[in-house]
Design a protein around this motif. Structure first.
Motif, PDB file in Angstrom:
ATOM      1  N   ILE A 204     -72.524 -19.982  35.539  1.00  0.00           N
ATOM      2  CA  ILE A 204     -71.154 -19.604  35.860  1.00  0.00           C
ATOM      3  C   ILE A 204     -71.000 -19.347  37.359  1.00  0.00           C
ATOM      4  CG2 ILE A 204     -71.408 -17.108  35.508  1.00  0.00           C
ATOM      5  CD1 ILE A 204     -68.370 -19.307  34.522  1.00  0.00           C
TER       6      ILE A 204
ATOM      7  N   GLY B  54     -70.768 -21.446  29.367  1.00  0.00           N
ATOM      8  CA  GLY B  54     -71.912 -20.577  29.148  1.00  0.00           C
ATOM      9  C   GLY B  54     -72.733 -21.013  27.946  1.00  0.00           C
TER      10      GLY B  54
ATOM     11  N   ASN C 134     -65.005 -14.196  33.898  1.00  0.00           N
ATOM     12  CA  ASN C 134     -65.744 -15.428  33.596  1.00  0.00           C
ATOM     13  C   ASN C 134     -67.252 -15.198  33.620  1.00  0.00           C
ATOM     14  OD1 ASN C 134     -63.433 -16.937  33.292  1.00  0.00           O
ATOM     15  ND2 ASN C 134     -63.427 -17.685  35.406  1.00  0.00           N
ATOM     16  N   THR C 135     -67.700 -14.396  34.559  1.00  0.00           N
ATOM     17  CA  THR C 135     -69.136 -14.121  34.668  1.00  0.00           C
ATOM     18  C   THR C 135     -69.649 -13.446  33.398  1.00  0.00           C
ATOM     19  OG1 THR C 135     -69.009 -13.918  37.062  1.00  0.00           O
ATOM     20  CG2 THR C 135     -70.890 -12.863  35.988  1.00  0.00           C
TER      21      THR C 135
ATOM     22  N   ALA D 277     -69.248 -15.975  30.216  1.00  0.00           N
ATOM     23  CA  ALA D 277     -70.204 -17.088  30.184  1.00  0.00           C
ATOM     24  C   ALA D 277     -71.615 -16.581  29.898  1.00  0.00           C
ATOM     25  CB  ALA D 277     -70.183 -17.841  31.522  1.00  0.00           C
TER      26      ALA D 277
ATOM     27  N   SER E  97     -65.055 -20.691  30.359  1.00  0.00           N
ATOM     28  CA  SER E  97     -66.355 -20.071  30.641  1.00  0.00           C
ATOM     29  C   SER E  97     -67.168 -19.861  29.369  1.00  0.00           C
ATOM     30  CB  SER E  97     -66.171 -18.745  31.388  1.00  0.00           C
ATOM     31  OG  SER E  97     -65.725 -17.724  30.521  1.00  0.00           O
TER      32      SER E  97
ATOM     33  N   GLY F 203     -73.991 -25.983  35.749  1.00  0.00           N
ATOM     34  CA  GLY F 203     -72.772 -25.264  36.133  1.00  0.00           C
ATOM     35  C   GLY F 203     -71.954 -26.050  37.137  1.00  0.00           C
TER      36      GLY F 203
ATOM     37  N   ALA G 226     -67.360 -19.604  38.786  1.00  0.00           N
ATOM     38  CA  ALA G 226     -66.715 -18.342  38.414  1.00  0.00           C
ATOM     39  C   ALA G 226     -65.238 -18.261  38.770  1.00  0.00           C
ATOM     40  CB  ALA G 226     -67.473 -17.172  39.048  1.00  0.00           C
TER      41      ALA G 226
END
Lengths: 112, 447
Positions: free
Chosen positions: B286, B302, B247-248, B251, B298, B338, B290
């Motif tokens: 994110i 993002g 996800n990090t 995004a 995501s 976020g 996360a």
């Protein structure tokens, strides 16, 4: 003697230098300068904020030549530095009333 | 607290991952230093780097002595305002961290948790330096971050991160610090920028970034370190860490695209500064989410954050505060976005958390998120305003006009960042300060 000063586009420096060497000019002084003429500057945008950059990077070159050579040297520089685009720069000459070669003390045209 | 059983509670894989993550998060602060350092004018780059590096110095010491206990101790100061001093000086490291019981029980040594959380505490005040760039006194800055760590960071970390905290108990979700780190730092940056006032020549003089390659290098280091920040926050080498990792990255990528698309449409060009800024905005947004959203979620989160932050950086010109490097536009707006977007994109599919609006969970989660981030931002802004005003009265926060014009590097640190050996490089004056000059070469000596 005359001082020929030219402000040209930086990427044209090599061509001008080679043309002057071919012509027979023995020495050259260059400096990175900034300025603007009719070309003006340009704008840059950083995170949405617009900056007007008025001063564009140029190269200034100085060369002292004998009176007889002035017209030719100016022509050589103009021919070698021209792209036909706006921002090509300027060439001008000024009278030089004395000149000394530091190492030997020679004066005037002998020191060229 | 029950003892931490180093035989049965400990999981070697989890411990190894959190240790590695702590090191990754440490690297974010030098990364941030270069991200910011490239954006300031060349006369202030060392001042900016120094503020970030000294944050590592000050926070590391204060954290070990007392701040960790305030953040993660049992409720103790004014009820649940902060933790008690049970872990003062890192005492009682043989006990489970307060509140981590039952399904939350940690499988890493408490000392490893201390190290991991320290790196978050380091980068949070460092983030603020972007808002105050070019004009903050060094001594006042050092005092500020020490006080701020104790009075603002530690309490907010306690409320949101610690299972003892009242916002944690309510169910507010902040996976890795969107609220505690980013919205908090953004609000504090806004308060400090307001107290400090605008840089001399703001909106008039050109204040172009002096080294954008530094900024992109810094953004890359941040992106890399952020895998520790977010995936490490799973506190285990497990599927949740995998979610946080993917996800990090996703995004962040989407946010970079969102930012440069807005730029292209608005300004005519996609810029490198925009790409770096969009990536950081995505990383910020994110962070709270996360472990609570799906990879598809995501992308949306993002992209929205990147586009939103690229618009938000123009707010300062409309509202008239000089948040020099857009800590508000990127970290406050990105952190709040976020936190709130979890209310829409939150899903229980990752194994923790609950469903948000788009997953049939209703508006309950969104309300919780709004409350948590609202409280943190409000407290951070007001408390920072008070701390900054007091320090300003006692010792002065801002450089003098002449100092600011000359630049922080020579005025504060007696150094110059770039010496290319020109005629202005300065002469060498032997004397007391140059006691260690090399002996002159003797005749015929070879090098």
């Amino acid at each position: 003697m005359r001082l020929v000063t030219a402000v040209i586009k930086p990427f044209k420096l090599d061509e001008v230098k080679e043309a002057l060497e071919t012509f027979g000019v023995q020495g050259l002084t260059v400096a990175e300068v900034s300025g603007y003429g009719r070309q003006r500057g340009h704008t840059e945008v950083y995170r949405g904020a617009e900056y007007t950059v008025d001063f564009v990077p140029k190269v200034r070159l100085d060369v002292v030549v004998a009176d007889d050579d002035v017209r030719d040297v100016v022509d050589v520089i103009v021919k070698a530095s021209s792209t036909g685009q706006i921002g090509d720069g300027k060439v001008w000459t000024t009278l030089v009333d004395d000149l000394v070669r530091v190492r030997t003390g020679e004066r005037g045209p002998d020191a060229l | 607290m029950p003892p931490f059983d180093f035989v049965h509670d400990l999981d070697a894989g989890n411990t190894a991952w959190v240790l590695a993550s702590a090191a990754l998060v440490l690297l974010m602060t030098p990364g941030l230093a270069f991200f910011y350092g490239g954006m300031v004018r060349s006369k202030n780059v060392l001042g900016m780097l120094m503020q970030n590096y000294v944050a590592i110095g000050i926070v590391s010491v204060v954290w070990v002595v007392v701040a960790y206990s305030l953040a993660f101790g049992q409720n103790g100061v004014f009820g649940g305002f902060a933790g008690n001093l049970h872990q003062f000086g890192l005492g009682h490291m043989g006990e489970q961290v307060a509140g981590y019981q039952g399904p939350l029980a940690q499988t890493i040594p408490p000392l490893v948790f201390v190290a991991f959380q320290l790196m978050f505490a380091v980068i949070t005040p460092a983030l603020i330096t972007g808002a105050t760039a070019d004009r903050l006194k060094f001594g006042a800055y050092c005092v500020f971050i020490g006080v701020w760590l104790l009075l603002v960071y530690a309490p907010i970390a306690h409320w949101v991160f610690s299972p003892e905290g009242w916002l944690f108990k309510k169910g507010a979700e902040d996976f890795a610090g969107g609220t505690v780190v980013h919205a908090n730092a953004g609000a504090a940056g806004l308060a400090l920028a307001i107290v400090l006032g605008k840089r001399l020549g703001w909106k008039k003089d050109p204040m172009r970034p002096h080294n954008l390659p530094f900024t992109l290098l810094g953004a890359g280091l941040l992106w890399f370190g952020w895998f520790g920040f977010n995936a490490g926050s799973a506190l285990g080498a497990n599927n949740l860490a995998g979610y946080a990792f993917v996800n990090t990255n996703t995004a962040t990528a989407a946010a970079m695209l969102g930012w440069i698309i807005v730029e292209k449409l608005r300004d005519g060009h996609a810029t490198t500064l925009g790409a770096a800024s969009g990536a950081v905005a995505g990383l910020v947004a994110i962070t709270p989410a996360a472990g609570f959203v799906s990879p598809m979620g995501s992308i949306a989160l993002g992209f929205i954050a990147g586009a939103l932050c690229s618009l938000a950086v123009l707010l300062k010109y409309k509202l008239g505060y000089d948040d020099a490097l857009d800590v508000v536009g990127v970290h406050l707006v990105g952190g709040v976005a976020g936190a709130l977007l979890i209310g829409f994109f939150g899903t229980d599919a990752t194994g923790v958390g609950i469903n948000g609006i788009f997953y049939g969970g209703g508006a309950h989660l969104l309300r919780l998120q709004a409350e948590a981030v609202g409280v943190a931002v409000g407290y951070s802004f007001v408390a920072t305003l008070v701390i900054a005003k007091v320090i300003d009265l006692v010792m002065g926060l801002r450089l003098t006009k002449d100092q600011e014009l000359e630049g922080m590097d020579t005025v504060l640190h007696a150094e110059t960042a770039y010496d290319f050996g020109g005629v202005t490089a300065g002469g060498f004056s032997p004397g007391q300060r140059a006691a260690h000059q090399p002996a002159p070469l003797t005749e015929g000596a070879s090098i």
